[in-house]
Design a protein around this motif. Structure first.
Motif, mmCIF file in Angstrom:
data_model
loop_
_atom_site.group_PDB
_atom_site.id
_atom_site.type_symbol
_atom_site.label_atom_id
_atom_site.label_comp_id
_atom_site.label_asym_id
_atom_site.label_seq_id
_atom_site.Cartn_x
_atom_site.Cartn_y
_atom_site.Cartn_z
ATOM 1 N N GLY A 163 -8.565 -2.782 -13.521
ATOM 2 C CA GLY A 163 -8.434 -1.778 -14.561
ATOM 3 C C GLY A 163 -7.181 -1.946 -15.404
ATOM 4 O O GLY A 163 -6.889 -1.111 -16.258
ATOM 5 N N ASN A 164 -6.428 -3.027 -15.174
ATOM 6 C CA ASN A 164 -5.191 -3.249 -15.934
ATOM 7 C C ASN A 164 -5.490 -3.819 -17.312
ATOM 8 O O ASN A 164 -6.386 -4.643 -17.475
ATOM 9 C CB ASN A 164 -4.264 -4.190 -15.176
ATOM 10 C CG ASN A 164 -3.740 -3.563 -13.916
ATOM 11 O OD1 ASN A 164 -3.288 -2.434 -13.919
ATOM 12 N ND2 ASN A 164 -3.806 -4.294 -12.814
ATOM 13 N N THR A 165 -4.712 -3.382 -18.287
ATOM 14 C CA THR A 165 -4.823 -3.873 -19.658
ATOM 15 C C THR A 165 -3.694 -4.852 -19.934
ATOM 16 O O THR A 165 -2.756 -4.987 -19.144
ATOM 17 C CB THR A 165 -4.718 -2.706 -20.652
ATOM 18 O OG1 THR A 165 -3.412 -2.123 -20.533
ATOM 19 C CG2 THR A 165 -5.794 -1.658 -20.417
ATOM 20 N N ALA A 166 -3.763 -5.490 -21.082
ATOM 21 C CA ALA A 166 -2.697 -6.404 -21.496
ATOM 22 C C ALA A 166 -1.357 -5.664 -21.590
ATOM 23 O O ALA A 166 -0.317 -6.198 -21.186
ATOM 24 C CB ALA A 166 -3.051 -7.054 -22.833
ATOM 25 N N LYS A 214 -5.420 4.145 -18.336
ATOM 26 C CA LYS A 214 -5.157 4.167 -16.894
ATOM 27 C C LYS A 214 -5.941 3.050 -16.202
ATOM 28 O O LYS A 214 -7.085 2.782 -16.574
ATOM 29 C CB LYS A 214 -5.605 5.497 -16.295
ATOM 30 C CG LYS A 214 -4.866 6.703 -16.805
ATOM 31 C CD LYS A 214 -5.456 7.952 -16.142
ATOM 32 C CE LYS A 214 -4.862 9.227 -16.684
ATOM 33 N NZ LYS A 214 -5.468 10.401 -16.009
ATOM 34 N N ASN A 215 -5.328 2.451 -15.189
ATOM 35 C CA ASN A 215 -6.067 1.491 -14.374
ATOM 36 C C ASN A 215 -6.808 2.249 -13.286
ATOM 37 O O ASN A 215 -6.862 3.479 -13.298
ATOM 38 C CB ASN A 215 -5.153 0.394 -13.827
ATOM 39 C CG ASN A 215 -4.178 0.884 -12.773
ATOM 40 O OD1 ASN A 215 -4.221 2.018 -12.298
ATOM 41 N ND2 ASN A 215 -3.260 0.011 -12.399
ATOM 42 N N TYR A 216 -7.375 1.543 -12.319
ATOM 43 C CA TYR A 216 -8.204 2.207 -11.310
ATOM 44 C C TYR A 216 -7.386 2.988 -10.282
ATOM 45 O O TYR A 216 -7.961 3.679 -9.442
ATOM 46 C CB TYR A 216 -9.130 1.195 -10.639
ATOM 47 C CG TYR A 216 -10.057 0.531 -11.646
ATOM 48 C CD1 TYR A 216 -10.581 1.249 -12.733
ATOM 49 C CD2 TYR A 216 -10.392 -0.805 -11.543
ATOM 50 C CE1 TYR A 216 -11.405 0.647 -13.668
ATOM 51 C CE2 TYR A 216 -11.229 -1.409 -12.475
ATOM 52 C CZ TYR A 216 -11.725 -0.675 -13.532
ATOM 53 O OH TYR A 216 -12.546 -1.276 -14.458
ATOM 54 N N ASN A 217 -6.056 2.902 -10.365
ATOM 55 C CA ASN A 217 -5.166 3.746 -9.549
ATOM 56 C C ASN A 217 -4.510 4.812 -10.419
ATOM 57 O O ASN A 217 -3.515 5.411 -10.018
ATOM 58 C CB ASN A 217 -4.098 2.899 -8.851
ATOM 59 C CG ASN A 217 -4.688 2.042 -7.766
ATOM 60 O OD1 ASN A 217 -5.524 2.490 -6.996
ATOM 61 N ND2 ASN A 217 -4.276 0.785 -7.714
ATOM 62 N N ASP A 218 -5.037 4.976 -11.621
ATOM 63 C CA ASP A 218 -4.537 5.936 -12.608
ATOM 64 C C ASP A 218 -3.116 5.636 -13.087
ATOM 65 O O ASP A 218 -2.463 6.505 -13.659
ATOM 66 C CB ASP A 218 -4.624 7.384 -12.089
ATOM 67 C CG ASP A 218 -6.059 7.852 -11.945
ATOM 68 O OD1 ASP A 218 -6.917 7.377 -12.714
ATOM 69 O OD2 ASP A 218 -6.322 8.700 -11.070
ATOM 70 N N TYR A 273 4.077 1.656 -14.885
ATOM 71 C CA TYR A 273 4.460 0.293 -14.514
ATOM 72 C C TYR A 273 5.891 -0.025 -14.957
ATOM 73 O O TYR A 273 6.670 -0.601 -14.206
ATOM 74 C CB TYR A 273 3.510 -0.739 -15.129
ATOM 75 C CG TYR A 273 2.294 -1.037 -14.296
ATOM 76 C CD1 TYR A 273 2.394 -1.323 -12.941
ATOM 77 C CD2 TYR A 273 1.029 -1.050 -14.867
ATOM 78 C CE1 TYR A 273 1.281 -1.608 -12.176
ATOM 79 C CE2 TYR A 273 -0.096 -1.330 -14.116
ATOM 80 C CZ TYR A 273 0.037 -1.613 -12.775
ATOM 81 O OH TYR A 273 -1.074 -1.902 -12.026
ATOM 82 N N ALA A 274 6.221 0.328 -16.184
ATOM 83 C CA ALA A 274 7.578 0.064 -16.684
ATOM 84 C C ALA A 274 8.616 0.755 -15.803
ATOM 85 O O ALA A 274 9.672 0.198 -15.514
ATOM 86 C CB ALA A 274 7.710 0.523 -18.138
ATOM 87 N N THR A 275 8.292 1.945 -15.350
ATOM 88 C CA THR A 275 9.206 2.701 -14.490
ATOM 89 C C THR A 275 9.307 2.065 -13.109
ATOM 90 O O THR A 275 10.410 1.812 -12.614
ATOM 91 C CB THR A 275 8.729 4.163 -14.359
ATOM 92 O OG1 THR A 275 8.639 4.732 -15.668
ATOM 93 C CG2 THR A 275 9.697 4.981 -13.532
ATOM 94 N N ARG A 316 -1.785 8.898 -6.721
ATOM 95 C CA ARG A 316 -1.034 9.557 -5.644
ATOM 96 C C ARG A 316 -0.349 10.832 -6.136
ATOM 97 O O ARG A 316 0.399 11.462 -5.413
ATOM 98 C CB ARG A 316 -0.008 8.589 -5.049
ATOM 99 C CG ARG A 316 -0.690 7.438 -4.293
ATOM 100 C CD ARG A 316 0.312 6.493 -3.716
ATOM 101 N NE ARG A 316 0.902 5.748 -4.820
ATOM 102 C CZ ARG A 316 1.979 5.007 -4.747
ATOM 103 N NH1 ARG A 316 2.632 4.897 -3.626
ATOM 104 N NH2 ARG A 316 2.430 4.364 -5.792
ATOM 105 N N GLY A 317 -0.594 11.166 -7.402
ATOM 106 C CA GLY A 317 -0.047 12.402 -7.960
ATOM 107 C C GLY A 317 1.355 12.282 -8.509
ATOM 108 O O GLY A 317 2.004 13.293 -8.779
ATOM 109 N N ASN A 318 1.836 11.057 -8.706
ATOM 110 C CA ASN A 318 3.200 10.846 -9.190
ATOM 111 C C ASN A 318 3.240 10.497 -10.674
ATOM 112 O O ASN A 318 2.488 9.654 -11.137
ATOM 113 C CB ASN A 318 3.878 9.720 -8.405
ATOM 114 C CG ASN A 318 4.057 10.072 -6.951
ATOM 115 O OD1 ASN A 318 4.532 11.149 -6.621
ATOM 116 N ND2 ASN A 318 3.666 9.167 -6.065
#
Length: 173
Positions: free
Chosen positions: A81-84, A110-114, A120-122, A146-148
């Motif tokens: 589910g990740n994009t470029a 969002k990817n499949y883990n939302d 990702y940058a964080t 995971r709600g974060n």
């Protein structure tokens, strides 16, 4: 009949070969060779990677730009589910992030883990990209599976600079 069957087999072999070649050319940044495969611009390989995702992951700016200028869709997703944009964000490729933003990549996809590019940058400590995404309207309130939120990830990692950015406070360098 034998020649017809041979021709059909050769045609299918060449068709398969061309679809595979664009991935190799995107991965290695070979714009000239890649340009002969415009019809395959948004195709996916067995891992679900598009030529754009591969060009971005391998930091081939000219190849990514060529793909985008020739109609590549910036928000196609791989098998996770990740994009470029997500790839550029976690790899730390600021110029690539700017390029994708200029071609209207969805910063809140969002990817499949939302997870989003901002998350990702964080998580990967890419504060310059974090700042760039925030300046261009990335939603810092999105939660992963995971709600974060990005802020919660920054807090878990004790990344003070990211915490300040996500709280809207200026960071002095």
């Amino acid at each position: 009949m034998r020649y017809f069957i041979s021709a059909v087999i050769l045609f299918f072999a060449m068709s398969r070969m061309s679809a595979q070649d664009i991935f190799l050319y995107a991965k290695t940044g070979n714009v000239e060779a890649m340009s002969t495969f415009k019809k395959d611009i948004d195709s996916k390989n067995t891992e679900g990677y598009t030529p754009l995702i591969l060009a971005v992951y391998h930091n081939h700016y000219k190849a990514a730009r060529w793909l985008l200028e020739n109609g590549a869709k910036p928000d196609l997703q791989d098998q996770s589910g990740n994009t470029a944009l997500m790839g550029a964000s976690f790899k730390g490729y600021k110029e690539m992030v700017s390029l994708l933003i200029s071609f209207k990549a969805d910063m809140n996809a969002k990817n499949y883990n939302d997870a989003t590019a901002l998350i990702y940058a964080t998580v990967f400590g890419r504060t310059e990209i974090l700042k760039l995404l925030l300046e261009n309207g990335a939603d810092k309130n999105i939660k992963d599976s995971r709600g974060n939120t990005a802020l919660q990830h920054a807090l878990m990692q004790n990344n003070e600079e990211a915490v300040k950015l996500l709280q809207g406070k200026s960071v002095v360098k």
